[in-house]
Scaffold this motif. Structure first.
Motif, PDB file in Angstrom:
ATOM      1  N   GLN A  57       0.822  -1.195   0.000  1.00 26.53           N
ATOM      2  CA  GLN A  57       0.000   0.000   0.000  1.00 26.53           C
ATOM      3  C   GLN A  57       0.865   1.258   0.000  1.00 26.53           C
ATOM      4  O   GLN A  57       1.801   1.405   0.762  1.00 26.53           O
ATOM      5  CB  GLN A  57      -0.902   0.025   1.233  1.00 26.53           C
ATOM      6  CG  GLN A  57      -1.751   1.272   1.327  1.00 26.53           C
ATOM      7  CD  GLN A  57      -2.527   1.302   2.620  1.00 26.53           C
ATOM      8  OE1 GLN A  57      -2.693   0.276   3.248  1.00 26.53           O
ATOM      9  NE2 GLN A  57      -3.001   2.474   2.989  1.00 26.53           N
ATOM     10  N   ASP A  58       0.539   2.177  -0.950  1.00 25.30           N
ATOM     11  CA  ASP A  58       1.248   3.456  -0.973  1.00 25.30           C
ATOM     12  C   ASP A  58       0.785   4.306   0.192  1.00 25.30           C
ATOM     13  O   ASP A  58      -0.349   4.211   0.625  1.00 25.30           O
ATOM     14  CB  ASP A  58       0.954   4.192  -2.297  1.00 25.30           C
ATOM     15  CG  ASP A  58       1.506   3.420  -3.488  1.00 25.30           C
ATOM     16  OD1 ASP A  58       2.597   2.855  -3.356  1.00 25.30           O
ATOM     17  OD2 ASP A  58       0.825   3.385  -4.532  1.00 25.30           O
ATOM     18  N   GLU A  59       1.666   5.144   0.655  1.00 21.56           N
ATOM     19  CA  GLU A  59       1.325   6.010   1.775  1.00 21.56           C
ATOM     20  C   GLU A  59       1.198   7.446   1.300  1.00 21.56           C
ATOM     21  O   GLU A  59       1.916   7.891   0.405  1.00 21.56           O
ATOM     22  CB  GLU A  59       2.405   5.935   2.858  1.00 21.56           C
ATOM     23  CG  GLU A  59       2.497   4.566   3.493  1.00 21.56           C
ATOM     24  CD  GLU A  59       3.534   4.540   4.589  1.00 21.56           C
ATOM     25  OE1 GLU A  59       3.624   3.530   5.278  1.00 21.56           O
ATOM     26  OE2 GLU A  59       4.251   5.543   4.739  1.00 21.56           O
ATOM     27  N   VAL A  60       0.260   8.144   1.900  1.00 25.04           N
ATOM     28  CA  VAL A  60       0.104   9.568   1.610  1.00 25.04           C
ATOM     29  C   VAL A  60       1.216  10.321   2.325  1.00 25.04           C
ATOM     30  O   VAL A  60       1.432  10.152   3.518  1.00 25.04           O
ATOM     31  CB  VAL A  60      -1.270  10.080   2.102  1.00 25.04           C
ATOM     32  CG1 VAL A  60      -1.388  11.579   1.824  1.00 25.04           C
ATOM     33  CG2 VAL A  60      -2.386   9.322   1.410  1.00 25.04           C
ATOM     34  N   ILE A  61       1.935  11.128   1.572  1.00 28.91           N
ATOM     35  CA  ILE A  61       3.054  11.861   2.157  1.00 28.91           C
ATOM     36  C   ILE A  61       2.560  13.157   2.757  1.00 28.91           C
ATOM     37  O   ILE A  61       1.895  13.944   2.090  1.00 28.91           O
ATOM     38  CB  ILE A  61       4.125  12.162   1.087  1.00 28.91           C
ATOM     39  CG1 ILE A  61       4.681  10.850   0.525  1.00 28.91           C
ATOM     40  CG2 ILE A  61       5.254  13.013   1.670  1.00 28.91           C
ATOM     41  CD1 ILE A  61       5.646  11.043  -0.618  1.00 28.91           C
ATOM     42  N   VAL A  62       2.834  13.375   4.013  1.00 26.36           N
ATOM     43  CA  VAL A  62       2.456  14.612   4.704  1.00 26.36           C
ATOM     44  C   VAL A  62       3.716  15.417   4.951  1.00 26.36           C
ATOM     45  O   VAL A  62       4.643  14.950   5.609  1.00 26.36           O
ATOM     46  CB  VAL A  62       1.742  14.313   6.039  1.00 26.36           C
ATOM     47  CG1 VAL A  62       1.389  15.611   6.735  1.00 26.36           C
ATOM     48  CG2 VAL A  62       0.505  13.468   5.793  1.00 26.36           C
ATOM     49  N   VAL A  63       3.780  16.597   4.385  1.00 26.08           N
ATOM     50  CA  VAL A  63       4.951  17.455   4.535  1.00 26.08           C
ATOM     51  C   VAL A  63       4.737  18.397   5.710  1.00 26.08           C
ATOM     52  O   VAL A  63       3.788  19.166   5.724  1.00 26.08           O
ATOM     53  CB  VAL A  63       5.195  18.275   3.251  1.00 26.08           C
ATOM     54  CG1 VAL A  63       6.421  19.171   3.429  1.00 26.08           C
ATOM     55  CG2 VAL A  63       5.387  17.339   2.064  1.00 26.08           C
ATOM     56  N   GLU A  64       5.586  18.322   6.693  1.00 24.61           N
ATOM     57  CA  GLU A  64       5.492  19.182   7.869  1.00 24.61           C
ATOM     58  C   GLU A  64       6.326  20.445   7.652  1.00 24.61           C
ATOM     59  O   GLU A  64       7.407  20.407   7.064  1.00 24.61           O
ATOM     60  CB  GLU A  64       6.007  18.452   9.117  1.00 24.61           C
ATOM     61  CG  GLU A  64       5.152  17.262   9.525  1.00 24.61           C
ATOM     62  CD  GLU A  64       3.813  17.710  10.078  1.00 24.61           C
ATOM     63  OE1 GLU A  64       3.712  18.889  10.476  1.00 24.61           O
ATOM     64  OE2 GLU A  64       2.886  16.894  10.110  1.00 24.61           O
TER      65      GLU A  64
ATOM     66  N   GLU B  23      -6.382  -1.864  -2.552  1.00 25.51           N
ATOM     67  CA  GLU B  23      -7.411  -2.816  -2.991  1.00 25.51           C
ATOM     68  C   GLU B  23      -8.788  -2.156  -3.062  1.00 25.51           C
ATOM     69  O   GLU B  23      -9.610  -2.500  -3.928  1.00 25.51           O
ATOM     70  CB  GLU B  23      -7.453  -4.034  -2.062  1.00 25.51           C
ATOM     71  CG  GLU B  23      -7.686  -3.741  -0.588  1.00 25.51           C
ATOM     72  CD  GLU B  23      -6.404  -3.530   0.207  1.00 25.51           C
ATOM     73  OE1 GLU B  23      -6.406  -3.829   1.418  1.00 25.51           O
ATOM     74  OE2 GLU B  23      -5.416  -3.061  -0.399  1.00 25.51           O
ATOM     75  N   ASN B  24      -9.045  -1.204  -2.160  1.00 26.46           N
ATOM     76  CA  ASN B  24     -10.315  -0.481  -2.211  1.00 26.46           C
ATOM     77  C   ASN B  24     -10.379   0.416  -3.439  1.00 26.46           C
ATOM     78  O   ASN B  24     -11.420   0.531  -4.092  1.00 26.46           O
ATOM     79  CB  ASN B  24     -10.509   0.357  -0.947  1.00 26.46           C
ATOM     80  CG  ASN B  24     -10.700  -0.490   0.287  1.00 26.46           C
ATOM     81  OD1 ASN B  24     -11.023  -1.669   0.191  1.00 26.46           O
ATOM     82  ND2 ASN B  24     -10.507   0.104   1.450  1.00 26.46           N
ATOM     83  N   TRP B  25      -9.268   1.080  -3.722  1.00 24.15           N
ATOM     84  CA  TRP B  25      -9.215   1.966  -4.893  1.00 24.15           C
ATOM     85  C   TRP B  25      -9.466   1.164  -6.177  1.00 24.15           C
ATOM     86  O   TRP B  25     -10.195   1.607  -7.073  1.00 24.15           O
ATOM     87  CB  TRP B  25      -7.863   2.657  -4.954  1.00 24.15           C
ATOM     88  CG  TRP B  25      -7.752   3.694  -6.038  1.00 24.15           C
ATOM     89  CD1 TRP B  25      -7.143   3.560  -7.241  1.00 24.15           C
ATOM     90  CD2 TRP B  25      -8.271   5.025  -6.003  1.00 24.15           C
ATOM     91  NE1 TRP B  25      -7.239   4.716  -7.965  1.00 24.15           N
ATOM     92  CE2 TRP B  25      -7.931   5.638  -7.230  1.00 24.15           C
ATOM     93  CE3 TRP B  25      -8.984   5.758  -5.059  1.00 24.15           C
ATOM     94  CZ2 TRP B  25      -8.281   6.949  -7.544  1.00 24.15           C
ATOM     95  CZ3 TRP B  25      -9.336   7.052  -5.361  1.00 24.15           C
ATOM     96  CH2 TRP B  25      -8.997   7.639  -6.588  1.00 24.15           C
ATOM     97  N   ALA B  26      -8.858  -0.004  -6.246  1.00 21.72           N
ATOM     98  CA  ALA B  26      -9.053  -0.844  -7.428  1.00 21.72           C
ATOM     99  C   ALA B  26     -10.513  -1.257  -7.564  1.00 21.72           C
ATOM    100  O   ALA B  26     -11.057  -1.361  -8.670  1.00 21.72           O
ATOM    101  CB  ALA B  26      -8.154  -2.079  -7.331  1.00 21.72           C
TER     102      ALA B  26
ATOM    103  N   ARG C  76      -4.479   7.399  -7.472  1.00 15.62           N
ATOM    104  CA  ARG C  76      -4.907   7.310  -6.086  1.00 15.62           C
ATOM    105  C   ARG C  76      -4.106   8.249  -5.184  1.00 15.62           C
ATOM    106  O   ARG C  76      -4.667   8.909  -4.288  1.00 15.62           O
ATOM    107  CB  ARG C  76      -4.750   5.868  -5.593  1.00 15.62           C
ATOM    108  CG  ARG C  76      -5.145   5.660  -4.123  1.00 15.62           C
ATOM    109  CD  ARG C  76      -5.102   4.178  -3.765  1.00 15.62           C
ATOM    110  NE  ARG C  76      -3.780   3.642  -3.997  1.00 15.62           N
ATOM    111  CZ  ARG C  76      -2.759   3.732  -3.129  1.00 15.62           C
ATOM    112  NH1 ARG C  76      -2.940   4.354  -1.986  1.00 15.62           N
ATOM    113  NH2 ARG C  76      -1.592   3.213  -3.402  1.00 15.62           N
ATOM    114  N   LYS C  77      -2.794   8.347  -5.406  1.00 14.93           N
ATOM    115  CA  LYS C  77      -1.960   9.215  -4.565  1.00 14.93           C
ATOM    116  C   LYS C  77      -2.401  10.674  -4.677  1.00 14.93           C
ATOM    117  O   LYS C  77      -2.492  11.381  -3.678  1.00 14.93           O
ATOM    118  CB  LYS C  77      -0.492   9.083  -4.965  1.00 14.93           C
ATOM    119  CG  LYS C  77       0.191   7.835  -4.432  1.00 14.93           C
ATOM    120  CD  LYS C  77       1.678   7.886  -4.741  1.00 14.93           C
ATOM    121  CE  LYS C  77       2.411   6.714  -4.112  1.00 14.93           C
ATOM    122  NZ  LYS C  77       3.872   6.777  -4.377  1.00 14.93           N
TER     123      LYS C  77
END
Length: 370
Positions: free
Chosen positions: A2-9, A311-314, A322-323
């Motif tokens: 699973q790809d992760e959403v990148i959060v920039v601080e 899998e949900n996105w698919a 999705r990203k």
């Protein structure tokens, strides 16, 4: 995987690495040096926020600024969360230990109260809707003297497009108010109007530290109130129109957020089974997890968890990234948190466009999927 959403601080001031951030760090260092030298420099709240790469006082930003100030042994007076965003705050040395009297809960004075209680530093997060946070409460007060000719008041109200004026003899001495309504009522009884005092009415005032919600009813009933600061100066006039504009500025984002949530529910309600919906819920709350049976019961963060799973996105069948979708959704989530906390800081046009853009994206995905 699973790809992760990148959060920039946004980095802390000490971590500045480019020329612009170096300049910001230098401004903060200058303030610290001034305080260490016994001076009390002032900067606007907006400028303080800029040092941290922020435009509004969202939760995470407030926490970082407070931590940075504490580490530097500084505090602001008034606290930067309890005043208008363009108002100046004074940087002072933070006391090592607050006096025992400060431990009492902060209670906003009743409208019109003369005294203004000092806010305890630890409690300032609760004081998020004060009168002084409104722009109108910090606007120059145009006034007339009771002995001025009535024509002067009429001319000023016409020139500034005001419906009322303060009647004052000094910045702290409010004698009353004059308005089109007070002038008209006197004329209707065939009273002779020569001086401002002939059409003057009683003025209603509130403390700038009053709760905005507590004085709203008073403002609606009286049409306008004068705002008095802790130093006794009259700092502004808040009218029913100002309140209308304030709440109007909140109505569009609320409506957009409502539409976005409804659009998300339509996208997922017929696609995922109950087990998938419950999988997005917090495992630490098993009772709530078991109670979820439909998409409308999920929170915004739980919607986000559903879309983040590959899998949900698919299963949704979208021909889209999705990203990118999740990054846009996360920006909307942050805005939603700010808006739901109803902070008087202005929601900017760029933020409105973020909500509109994401709503358009959801609409198009819904049409393409159908």
């Amino acid at each position: 995987m699973q790809d992760e959403v990148i959060v920039v601080e946004v980095p802390a001031i000490e971590e500045a690495a480019n020329p612009e951030n170096d300049a910001v760090a230098a401004e903060f260092e200058e303030v610290k040096a001034d305080v260490a030298a016994g001076r009390e420099p002032s900067r606007s709240v907006r400028e303080l926020l800029r040092w941290f790469g922020a435009r509004r006082r969202r939760g995470g930003v407030v926490e970082r600024i407070e931590a940075e100030l504490e580490a530097a042994g500084l505090r602001t007076d008034p606290h930067f969360t309890t005043t208008w965003i363009d108002a100046p705050v004074i940087f002072k040395k933070r006391e090592a230990q607050a006096p025992a009297a400060d431990a009492a809960p902060v209670v906003a004075p009743q409208p019109g109260a003369d005294a203004v209680e000092a806010a305890k530093q630890a409690d300032v997060a609760e004081l998020t809707h004060l009168v002084r946070m409104l722009e109108a409460a910090n606007r120059e007060v145009i006034s007339v003297n009771p002995q001025d000719p009535i024509e002067r008041a009429v001319t000023l109200m016409l020139a500034y497009d005001f419906s009322q004026l303060a009647v004052m003899t000094s910045p702290r001495d409010l004698k009353g108010a004059i308005s089109w309504k007070s002038i008209g009522s006197r004329l209707s009884q065939r009273n002779a109007l020569t001086n401002v005092s002939d059409a003057m009415e009683k003025a209603t005032e509130v403390s700038d530290a009053d709760s905005l919600f507590e004085v709203t009813k008073t403002i609606i009933q009286r049409d306008f109130v004068f705002v008095r600061a802790a130093d006794r100066k009259i700092t502004g006039i808040v009218t029913a129109t100002d309140l209308s504009e304030q709440f109007q500025g909140l109505s569009e984002p609320f409506l957009l957020l409502g539409r976005i949530e409804n659009q998300i529910r339509r996208l997922i309600q017929d696609v995922f089974d109950v087990d998938t919906l419950r999988a997005a819920c917090d495992d630490n709350d098993p009772d709530r997890k078991a109670a979820v049976t439909k998409a409308s019961q999920l929170t915004f963060g739980e919607y986000q968890r559903i879309f983040e799973k590959e899998e949900n996105w698919a299963q949704l069948g979208f021909v889209a990234c999705r990203k990118t979708f999740c990054k846009e959704l996360d920006e909307v989530r942050k805005l939603r948190n700010e808006i739901m906390h109803f902070h008087p800081d202005v929601i900017e046009d760029g933020d409105f466009e973020q909500l509109r853009r994401f709503s358009r994206l959801l609409e198009q995905l819904d049409q393409l999927a159908g």
